[in-house]
Write an enzyme that holds these catalytic residues in place. Structure first.
Site, PDB file in Angstrom:
ATOM      1  N   ASP A  56      40.248  45.147  33.532  1.00 27.35           N
ATOM      2  CA  ASP A  56      41.521  45.532  34.130  1.00 27.35           C
ATOM      3  C   ASP A  56      42.626  45.219  33.107  1.00 27.35           C
ATOM      4  O   ASP A  56      42.849  46.006  32.182  1.00 27.35           O
ATOM      5  CB  ASP A  56      41.639  44.728  35.438  1.00 27.35           C
ATOM      6  CG  ASP A  56      42.783  45.129  36.321  1.00 27.35           C
ATOM      7  OD1 ASP A  56      43.706  45.786  35.825  1.00 27.35           O
ATOM      8  OD2 ASP A  56      42.781  44.783  37.512  1.00 27.35           O
ATOM      9  N   PHE A  84      42.387  49.923  44.008  1.00 27.50           N
ATOM     10  CA  PHE A  84      41.703  48.680  44.368  1.00 27.50           C
ATOM     11  C   PHE A  84      40.268  49.030  44.734  1.00 27.50           C
ATOM     12  O   PHE A  84      40.028  49.722  45.719  1.00 27.50           O
ATOM     13  CB  PHE A  84      42.413  47.988  45.528  1.00 27.50           C
ATOM     14  CG  PHE A  84      42.077  46.535  45.590  1.00 27.50           C
ATOM     15  CD1 PHE A  84      40.921  46.112  46.225  1.00 27.50           C
ATOM     16  CD2 PHE A  84      42.876  45.599  44.969  1.00 27.50           C
ATOM     17  CE1 PHE A  84      40.574  44.774  46.243  1.00 27.50           C
ATOM     18  CE2 PHE A  84      42.544  44.254  44.983  1.00 27.50           C
ATOM     19  CZ  PHE A  84      41.401  43.838  45.618  1.00 27.50           C
TER      20      PHE A  84
HETATM   21  C1  PRP Z   1      37.414  40.128  38.029  1.00 27.21           C
HETATM   22  C2  PRP Z   1      36.381  40.984  37.349  1.00 27.21           C
HETATM   23  C3  PRP Z   1      36.627  40.716  35.904  1.00 27.21           C
HETATM   24  C4  PRP Z   1      38.116  40.438  35.830  1.00 27.21           C
HETATM   25  C5  PRP Z   1      38.815  41.632  35.249  1.00 27.21           C
HETATM   26  O1  PRP Z   1      36.883  38.846  38.106  1.00 27.21           O
HETATM   27  O2  PRP Z   1      35.072  40.631  37.735  1.00 27.21           O
HETATM   28  O3  PRP Z   1      35.930  39.563  35.457  1.00 27.21           O
HETATM   29  O4  PRP Z   1      38.533  40.183  37.174  1.00 27.21           O
HETATM   30  O5  PRP Z   1      40.194  41.435  35.203  1.00 27.21           O
HETATM   31  P1  PRP Z   1      41.069  41.352  33.894  1.00 27.21           P
HETATM   32  O6  PRP Z   1      40.602  42.404  32.944  1.00 27.21           O
HETATM   33  O7  PRP Z   1      42.468  41.632  34.423  1.00 27.21           O
HETATM   34  O8  PRP Z   1      40.964  39.971  33.331  1.00 27.21           O
HETATM   35  P2  PRP Z   1      37.417  37.728  39.093  1.00 27.21           P
HETATM   36  O9  PRP Z   1      38.309  36.786  38.306  1.00 27.21           O
HETATM   37  O10 PRP Z   1      38.015  38.353  40.319  1.00 27.21           O
HETATM   38  O11 PRP Z   1      36.111  36.936  39.465  1.00 27.21           O
HETATM   39  P3  PRP Z   1      34.738  37.433  40.146  1.00 27.21           P
HETATM   40  O12 PRP Z   1      33.976  38.187  39.070  1.00 27.21           O
HETATM   41  O13 PRP Z   1      34.088  36.171  40.531  1.00 27.21           O
HETATM   42  O14 PRP Z   1      35.074  38.313  41.329  1.00 27.21           O
END
Ligand code: PRP
Length: 180
Positions: free
Chosen positions: A105, A154
């Site tokens: 993201d 989302f």
């Molecule tokens: C989410 C997803 C990625 C990260 C991407 O993880 O799994 O690791 O966000 O976002 P970014 O590119 O903006 O950094 P999250 O922190 O929600 O943890 P999870 O994998 O345990 O759901």
């Protein structure tokens, strides 16, 4: 606080994901052909479904390890501060490594994890993200492979949560809030 009511519209079917993984696995096999061992590192928790399907398509000697890094917690927006909650069990020094991520993201998580793992001196370090939201990028980082580019929606399912739910959906769905 999470919204109370929402519906989930299918965005990418389980069949499309499976077909994409077959293609990606072939490319990864070509890249790492001849490796004595590829350490495939899944980022918990979101990648647990993707890594399970991906490694079963890889005709390579593979070790599976996990790392937990998180920037979101239970919130919907990135805090931009990435923390490593759980380090690898194994060593990657001198090894070929593939980082497996469910979604990129802002890019903060993957960029931070790449720096963290590079400090362990792998022979080769590549990354793959099933989903990519390029319009949200805040960090100049591009994974070596991506499955699907998606708009800034989302999404949930196939490992991805909304407030820790819906990770078990077999497809990628788009969340539509119905409580305003
Ligand atoms: C989410 C997803 C990625 C990260 C991407 O993880 O799994 O690791 O966000 O976002 P970014 O590119 O903006 O950094 P999250 O922190 O929600 O943890 P999870 O994998 O345990 O759901």
């Amino acid at each position: 606080m999470p919204h109370d009511t929402y519906v989930i519209d299918q965005m990418i079917s389980a069949k499309s994901i499976a077909a994409k993984i077959e293609t990606l696995a072939t490319e990864i096999e070509t890249e790492f052909a001849g490796t004595d061992k590829l350490v495939v590192v899944g980022l918990l928790r979101g990648s647990f479904v993707f890594i399970a399907d991906l490694v079963r398509e890889l005709d390579l000697p593979v070790e599976v390890d996990f790392l937990e890094a998180s920037s979101y917690g239970d919130a919907m927006e990135s805090s931009r501060e990435v923390r490593i909650f759980k380090d690898l069990r194994g060593t990657i020094e001198g090894r070929d490594v593939l980082i497996v991520e469910d979604i990129i993201d802002t890019g903060h998580t993957l960029a931070h994890v790449v720096d963290f793992l590079m400090s362990k001196h792998p022979a080769r370090l590549k990354s793959i993200a099933l989903l990519d939201k390029p319009s949200r990028r805040e960090v100049d980082y591009k994974p070596d492979w991506t499955g699907f580019e998606i708009p800034d929606e989302f999404v949930v399912g196939y490992g991805i949560d909304y407030a820790q739910r819906n990770r078990n959906l077999p497809y990628i769905g788009k969340v539509r809030f119905t409580d305003g």
